[in-house]
Write a protein that holds these residues in place. Structure first.
Motif, mmCIF file in Angstrom:
data_model
loop_
_atom_site.group_PDB
_atom_site.id
_atom_site.type_symbol
_atom_site.label_atom_id
_atom_site.label_comp_id
_atom_site.label_asym_id
_atom_site.label_seq_id
_atom_site.Cartn_x
_atom_site.Cartn_y
_atom_site.Cartn_z
ATOM 1 N N LEU A 116 0.485 -1.147 0.065
ATOM 2 C CA LEU A 116 -0.096 0.128 -0.396
ATOM 3 C C LEU A 116 0.769 1.323 0.162
ATOM 4 O O LEU A 116 0.511 2.404 -0.146
ATOM 5 N N ALA A 117 2.157 0.801 0.525
ATOM 6 C CA ALA A 117 2.912 2.083 0.600
ATOM 7 C C ALA A 117 3.394 2.334 -0.847
ATOM 8 O O ALA A 117 3.909 3.761 -0.742
ATOM 9 N N CYS A 118 3.380 1.964 -1.608
ATOM 10 C CA CYS A 118 3.497 1.830 -2.976
ATOM 11 C C CYS A 118 2.743 2.431 -3.856
ATOM 12 O O CYS A 118 2.783 1.904 -5.219
ATOM 13 N N GLY B 19 14.830 9.892 5.194
ATOM 14 C CA GLY B 19 15.256 8.150 5.550
ATOM 15 C C GLY B 19 16.826 8.901 6.820
ATOM 16 O O GLY B 19 17.182 8.455 7.691
ATOM 17 N N ALA B 20 17.263 9.848 6.298
ATOM 18 C CA ALA B 20 18.775 10.423 7.120
ATOM 19 C C ALA B 20 18.306 11.054 8.263
ATOM 20 O O ALA B 20 19.115 11.235 9.642
ATOM 21 N N GLY C 268 19.343 9.619 12.437
ATOM 22 C CA GLY C 268 18.151 9.450 11.979
ATOM 23 C C GLY C 268 18.041 9.749 13.080
ATOM 24 O O GLY C 268 18.008 9.241 14.418
ATOM 25 N N MET C 269 16.508 10.369 13.407
ATOM 26 C CA MET C 269 15.865 9.919 15.135
ATOM 27 C C MET C 269 14.618 8.915 14.697
ATOM 28 O O MET C 269 14.441 8.723 13.241
ATOM 29 N N ASN C 270 13.981 7.743 15.579
ATOM 30 C CA ASN C 270 13.841 6.608 15.071
ATOM 31 C C ASN C 270 11.544 7.503 15.343
ATOM 32 O O ASN C 270 10.986 7.506 16.714
ATOM 33 N N ILE C 271 11.617 7.878 13.842
ATOM 34 C CA ILE C 271 10.486 8.064 14.412
ATOM 35 C C ILE C 271 9.515 7.559 12.730
ATOM 36 O O ILE C 271 7.915 7.551 13.308
ATOM 37 N N LEU C 272 9.732 7.550 11.942
ATOM 38 C CA LEU C 272 8.653 6.981 10.697
ATOM 39 C C LEU C 272 9.558 5.182 10.367
ATOM 40 O O LEU C 272 11.202 5.569 10.687
ATOM 41 N N GLN D 260 6.751 4.060 5.883
ATOM 42 C CA GLN D 260 6.280 5.196 6.208
ATOM 43 C C GLN D 260 6.990 6.092 5.581
ATOM 44 O O GLN D 260 6.246 7.054 5.162
ATOM 45 N N VAL D 261 8.123 6.486 5.402
ATOM 46 C CA VAL D 261 9.054 7.183 5.264
ATOM 47 C C VAL D 261 9.048 7.052 3.584
ATOM 48 O O VAL D 261 8.995 8.476 2.696
ATOM 49 N N ASN D 262 8.891 6.014 2.520
ATOM 50 C CA ASN D 262 8.166 5.307 1.822
ATOM 51 C C ASN D 262 7.179 6.107 1.280
ATOM 52 O O ASN D 262 6.412 7.019 0.219
#
Length: 283
Positions: free
Chosen positions: A91-93, A225-226, A253-257, A261-263
């Protein structure tokens, strides 16, 4: 073809079933991933021949994911997991493209040539879908083939800093090449489907546009991503991971996504930029 006509429905059911069964057989889709892919494939093709471009993305993406898998697993600890796609990855793509295709089919009918003077809203929707596909394949090729580069990548947000291959936000020149190539490949797929549909095509502009969307989408994905996706490195195993254990070093990077989710966010951003801003400038 007229959206959801008997011909489109039969074609959609046939191709969606083939893709889903093939995905399970080749272990590129989980059972739920295959069910989701079936619905996505059916709706895409039932809206018109351009729906085949999404299936092209899945096929090219699967080939890229499988290519050099053993070498990838020596660099990325999550490489073995990423080869089997579940519902969230499917679904992300695809979700945004399917939604836009449905809007086009319901409100504007069959697919039309890209011409902002004659078909402003139809063209914007079509170009948004192209941007979506271009971003998805560009990111997939850059990630799956770029990791095989001989030299370590640099961090996009700190280009003077070398990071281990597979780091989220790490970029290489070969990665940018694959981003451009992936975007252009989706443009070529759209041109092929329009040619088969008898729709007037604008080859050069479509290729320039799709290639540009591939680069923009990949850049946004790397930036996210970064910054908002964490990457960790296990010095003993010399592997990259997205989830931390006690002995691992934090790279960036922070552990948020999550990766999915980034994609999704990068695809959404590029879809909007492409359909609303870039497309009217190029076409």
């Amino acid at each position: 073809m007229i959206p959801f006509s008997p011909k489109c429905v039969i074609l959609g059911v046939s191709m969606a079933t083939y893709i889903s069964k093939r995905g399970i057989k080749r272990k590129s889709l989980s059972p739920m991933g295959a069910a989701t892919a079936w619905m996505v494939g059916f709706l895409s093709i039932a809206c018109g021949l351009r729906g085949f471009v999404l299936l092209m993305f899945y096929q090219f993406g699967t080939l890229a994911t499988k290519y050099g898998r053993e070498l990838k697993m020596k660099k990325d600890g999550d490489a073995g997991k990423s080869s089997v796609r579940g519902p969230s990855q499917v679904l992300a793509c695809s979700a945004i493209a399917v939604l836009l295709s449905l809007i086009h089919a319901i409100y504007f009918g069959e697919e039309k040539t890209i011409d902002f003077d004659r078909h402003k809203y139809e063209s914007s929707l079509t170009c948004a879908v192209i941007a979506h596909h271009a971003t998805c394949l560009a990111d997939t090729l850059a990630s799956e083939l770029g990791i095989l580069a001989k030299s370590d990548p640099v961090l996009l947000t700190a280009p003077w800093r070398r990071v281990p291959a597979g780091t989220n936000g790490g970029v290489t020149m070969i990665g940018f090449f694959w981003s451009l190539f992936g975007g252009a490949l989706m443009g070529a797929g759209t041109l092929l489907m329009d040619y088969l549909s008898g729709i007037e095509i604008r080859s050069v502009r479509v290729m320039i546009y799709s290639g540009a969307c591939g680069l923009i989408g990949s850049f946004l994905d790397s930036f996210l991503g970064a910054t908002v996706q964490a990457t960790f490195y296990d010095k003993e195993r010399k592997l990259i991971y997205c989830e931390r254990e006690k002995t691992m070093d934090h790279i960036c990077g922070m552990n948020i996504l999550s990766n999915a989710q980034v994609n999704a966010v990068s695809v959404l951003m590029t879809t909007m930029i492409g359909g609303l801003i870039l497309a009217p400038m190029i076409f």
